[in-house]
Design a protein around this motif. Sequence first.
Motif, PDB file in Angstrom:
ATOM      1  N   MET A   6       0.973  -0.877  -0.354  1.00  0.00           N
ATOM      2  CA  MET A   6       0.161   0.491   0.017  1.00  0.00           C
ATOM      3  C   MET A   6       0.673   1.166   0.084  1.00  0.00           C
ATOM      4  O   MET A   6       2.103   1.579   0.695  1.00  0.00           O
ATOM      5  CB  MET A   6      -1.272  -0.147   1.580  1.00  0.00           C
ATOM      6  N   PRO A   7       0.373   2.250  -0.638  1.00  0.00           N
ATOM      7  CA  PRO A   7       0.851   3.666  -0.618  1.00  0.00           C
ATOM      8  C   PRO A   7       0.989   3.857   0.989  1.00  0.00           C
ATOM      9  O   PRO A   7       0.204   3.816   1.997  1.00  0.00           O
ATOM     10  CB  PRO A   7       0.183   4.417  -1.406  1.00  0.00           C
ATOM     11  N   ILE A   8       1.993   5.107   1.140  1.00  0.00           N
ATOM     12  CA  ILE A   8       2.399   4.918   3.079  1.00  0.00           C
ATOM     13  C   ILE A   8       1.241   5.449   3.604  1.00  0.00           C
ATOM     14  O   ILE A   8       0.436   5.512   5.032  1.00  0.00           O
ATOM     15  CB  ILE A   8       3.517   5.691   3.041  1.00  0.00           C
ATOM     16  N   PRO A   9       0.581   7.133   2.155  1.00  0.00           N
ATOM     17  CA  PRO A   9      -0.928   7.583   3.187  1.00  0.00           C
ATOM     18  C   PRO A   9      -2.150   6.579   4.084  1.00  0.00           C
ATOM     19  O   PRO A   9      -2.850   6.804   4.412  1.00  0.00           O
ATOM     20  CB  PRO A   9      -1.141   8.612   2.254  1.00  0.00           C
ATOM     21  N   VAL A  10      -2.860   5.337   2.720  1.00  0.00           N
ATOM     22  CA  VAL A  10      -3.376   4.607   2.619  1.00  0.00           C
ATOM     23  C   VAL A  10      -2.804   3.775   4.128  1.00  0.00           C
ATOM     24  O   VAL A  10      -3.177   3.685   4.937  1.00  0.00           O
ATOM     25  CB  VAL A  10      -3.592   3.888   1.363  1.00  0.00           C
ATOM     26  N   ALA A  11      -1.808   3.517   3.966  1.00  0.00           N
ATOM     27  CA  ALA A  11      -1.375   1.801   5.193  1.00  0.00           C
ATOM     28  C   ALA A  11      -1.269   3.189   6.492  1.00  0.00           C
ATOM     29  O   ALA A  11      -2.167   2.694   7.534  1.00  0.00           O
ATOM     30  CB  ALA A  11      -0.310   2.038   5.127  1.00  0.00           C
ATOM     31  N   ALA A  12      -1.089   4.194   6.054  1.00  0.00           N
ATOM     32  CA  ALA A  12      -1.508   4.892   7.982  1.00  0.00           C
ATOM     33  C   ALA A  12      -2.838   5.863   8.171  1.00  0.00           C
ATOM     34  O   ALA A  12      -2.754   4.933   9.517  1.00  0.00           O
ATOM     35  CB  ALA A  12      -0.807   6.503   7.632  1.00  0.00           C
ATOM     36  N   ALA A  13      -4.052   5.312   6.893  1.00  0.00           N
ATOM     37  CA  ALA A  13      -4.731   6.125   7.322  1.00  0.00           C
ATOM     38  C   ALA A  13      -5.734   4.823   8.017  1.00  0.00           C
ATOM     39  O   ALA A  13      -6.212   4.919   9.206  1.00  0.00           O
ATOM     40  CB  ALA A  13      -5.807   7.013   5.966  1.00  0.00           C
ATOM     41  N   LEU A  14      -5.236   3.478   7.225  1.00  0.00           N
ATOM     42  CA  LEU A  14      -5.861   2.080   7.630  1.00  0.00           C
ATOM     43  C   LEU A  14      -5.311   1.979   8.988  1.00  0.00           C
ATOM     44  O   LEU A  14      -6.346   1.416  10.239  1.00  0.00           O
ATOM     45  CB  LEU A  14      -5.884   1.147   7.409  1.00  0.00           C
ATOM     46  N   GLU A  15      -4.123   2.321   9.389  1.00  0.00           N
ATOM     47  CA  GLU A  15      -3.491   1.613  10.754  1.00  0.00           C
ATOM     48  C   GLU A  15      -4.367   2.453  12.024  1.00  0.00           C
ATOM     49  O   GLU A  15      -4.562   2.523  13.152  1.00  0.00           O
ATOM     50  CB  GLU A  15      -2.590   2.249  10.440  1.00  0.00           C
ATOM     51  N   ALA A  16      -4.575   3.889  12.077  1.00  0.00           N
ATOM     52  CA  ALA A  16      -4.819   5.380  12.851  1.00  0.00           C
ATOM     53  C   ALA A  16      -6.293   4.735  13.037  1.00  0.00           C
ATOM     54  O   ALA A  16      -6.686   4.550  13.964  1.00  0.00           O
ATOM     55  CB  ALA A  16      -4.523   6.230  12.248  1.00  0.00           C
ATOM     56  N   ALA A  17      -6.612   4.307  11.943  1.00  0.00           N
ATOM     57  CA  ALA A  17      -8.263   3.585  12.038  1.00  0.00           C
ATOM     58  C   ALA A  17      -8.177   2.570  12.895  1.00  0.00           C
ATOM     59  O   ALA A  17      -9.184   2.757  13.857  1.00  0.00           O
ATOM     60  CB  ALA A  17      -9.079   4.106  10.753  1.00  0.00           C
ATOM     61  N   ASP A  18      -7.538   1.543  12.709  1.00  0.00           N
ATOM     62  CA  ASP A  18      -7.767   0.630  13.158  1.00  0.00           C
ATOM     63  C   ASP A  18      -7.334   0.889  14.671  1.00  0.00           C
ATOM     64  O   ASP A  18      -8.153   0.140  16.135  1.00  0.00           O
ATOM     65  CB  ASP A  18      -6.795  -0.176  12.445  1.00  0.00           C
ATOM     66  N   ALA A  19      -6.462   1.398  14.907  1.00  0.00           N
ATOM     67  CA  ALA A  19      -5.740   1.823  16.117  1.00  0.00           C
ATOM     68  C   ALA A  19      -6.475   2.909  17.037  1.00  0.00           C
ATOM     69  O   ALA A  19      -6.555   3.239  17.915  1.00  0.00           O
ATOM     70  CB  ALA A  19      -4.645   2.246  16.271  1.00  0.00           C
ATOM     71  N   GLY A  20      -7.782   2.890  16.284  1.00  0.00           N
ATOM     72  CA  GLY A  20      -8.913   4.240  17.295  1.00  0.00           C
ATOM     73  C   GLY A  20      -8.148   6.083  17.034  1.00  0.00           C
ATOM     74  O   GLY A  20      -8.485   6.139  17.911  1.00  0.00           O
ATOM     75  N   ALA A  21      -7.152   6.252  16.266  1.00  0.00           N
ATOM     76  CA  ALA A  21      -6.034   7.745  16.749  1.00  0.00           C
ATOM     77  C   ALA A  21      -7.041   8.355  14.971  1.00  0.00           C
ATOM     78  O   ALA A  21      -5.790   8.179  14.497  1.00  0.00           O
ATOM     79  CB  ALA A  21      -4.757   7.101  15.897  1.00  0.00           C
ATOM     80  N   THR A  22      -7.876   8.809  15.569  1.00  0.00           N
ATOM     81  CA  THR A  22      -8.386  10.729  14.884  1.00  0.00           C
ATOM     82  C   THR A  22      -7.445  11.273  14.102  1.00  0.00           C
ATOM     83  O   THR A  22      -7.483  11.229  13.591  1.00  0.00           O
ATOM     84  CB  THR A  22      -9.450  10.403  15.912  1.00  0.00           C
ATOM     85  N   GLU A  23      -6.591  11.774  15.435  1.00  0.00           N
ATOM     86  CA  GLU A  23      -5.868  12.632  14.787  1.00  0.00           C
ATOM     87  C   GLU A  23      -5.124  12.233  13.568  1.00  0.00           C
ATOM     88  O   GLU A  23      -4.471  12.939  12.698  1.00  0.00           O
ATOM     89  CB  GLU A  23      -5.147  13.806  15.665  1.00  0.00           C
ATOM     90  N   ASP A  24      -4.428  10.884  13.993  1.00  0.00           N
ATOM     91  CA  ASP A  24      -3.750  10.063  12.624  1.00  0.00           C
ATOM     92  C   ASP A  24      -4.626   9.863  11.834  1.00  0.00           C
ATOM     93  O   ASP A  24      -3.917  10.163  10.702  1.00  0.00           O
ATOM     94  CB  ASP A  24      -3.045   8.930  13.505  1.00  0.00           C
ATOM     95  N   PHE A  25      -5.004   9.500  11.621  1.00  0.00           N
ATOM     96  CA  PHE A  25      -5.898   9.707  10.425  1.00  0.00           C
ATOM     97  C   PHE A  25      -6.176  10.675  10.218  1.00  0.00           C
ATOM     98  O   PHE A  25      -6.620  10.625   8.839  1.00  0.00           O
ATOM     99  CB  PHE A  25      -7.165   8.392  10.768  1.00  0.00           C
ATOM    100  N   LEU A  26      -6.807  11.515  10.377  1.00  0.00           N
ATOM    101  CA  LEU A  26      -6.584  12.989   9.765  1.00  0.00           C
ATOM    102  C   LEU A  26      -5.900  13.674   9.171  1.00  0.00           C
ATOM    103  O   LEU A  26      -5.327  13.733   8.072  1.00  0.00           O
ATOM    104  CB  LEU A  26      -7.517  13.729  10.608  1.00  0.00           C
ATOM    105  N   ALA A  27      -4.281  13.429   9.895  1.00  0.00           N
ATOM    106  CA  ALA A  27      -3.987  13.730   8.963  1.00  0.00           C
ATOM    107  C   ALA A  27      -2.683  12.755   7.262  1.00  0.00           C
ATOM    108  O   ALA A  27      -2.197  13.137   6.830  1.00  0.00           O
ATOM    109  CB  ALA A  27      -2.562  13.490  10.061  1.00  0.00           C
ATOM    110  N   ALA A  28      -2.997  11.901   7.744  1.00  0.00           N
ATOM    111  CA  ALA A  28      -3.599  10.741   6.162  1.00  0.00           C
ATOM    112  C   ALA A  28      -4.087  11.961   4.981  1.00  0.00           C
ATOM    113  O   ALA A  28      -3.316  11.287   3.937  1.00  0.00           O
ATOM    114  CB  ALA A  28      -3.581   9.811   6.425  1.00  0.00           C
TER     115      ALA A  28
END
Length: 108
Positions: A6-28
């Motif tokens: 996966m492209p890094i931004p996609v992986a970051a968004a999915l990992e953040a969502a799975d971890a419940g990390a809203t700020e990290d999800f938005l940062a993607a």
Amino acid sequence: MTHEPMPIPVAAALEAADAGATEDFLAAFAADGAVDDWGREFRGHEAIRGWSDAEFIGKQVRLRVTGCRTEGDTTTVSAQVGGNGYNGPSDFAFTVRGDRVTLMRITG
């Protein structure tokens, strides 16, 4: 569906969502990025946050990726979705420009 890297931004968004990390999800997402949830569009970080709080991370979403393929600037990820909202298989089509997601479209 294949399971390509996966492209890094996609992986970051999915990992953040799975971890419940809203700020990290938005940062993607780009500042003017959007989520299209079956035709309902949420554009910009605050709109995405509102959608996510009500329907995604706020529902303790869990994502188990089952496939991934990229064509041009769009990466489609298949996942088994769990949590306190929708449960079942779903596809997410991400459009990426540079190092940010510009669109996450829930397609199936």
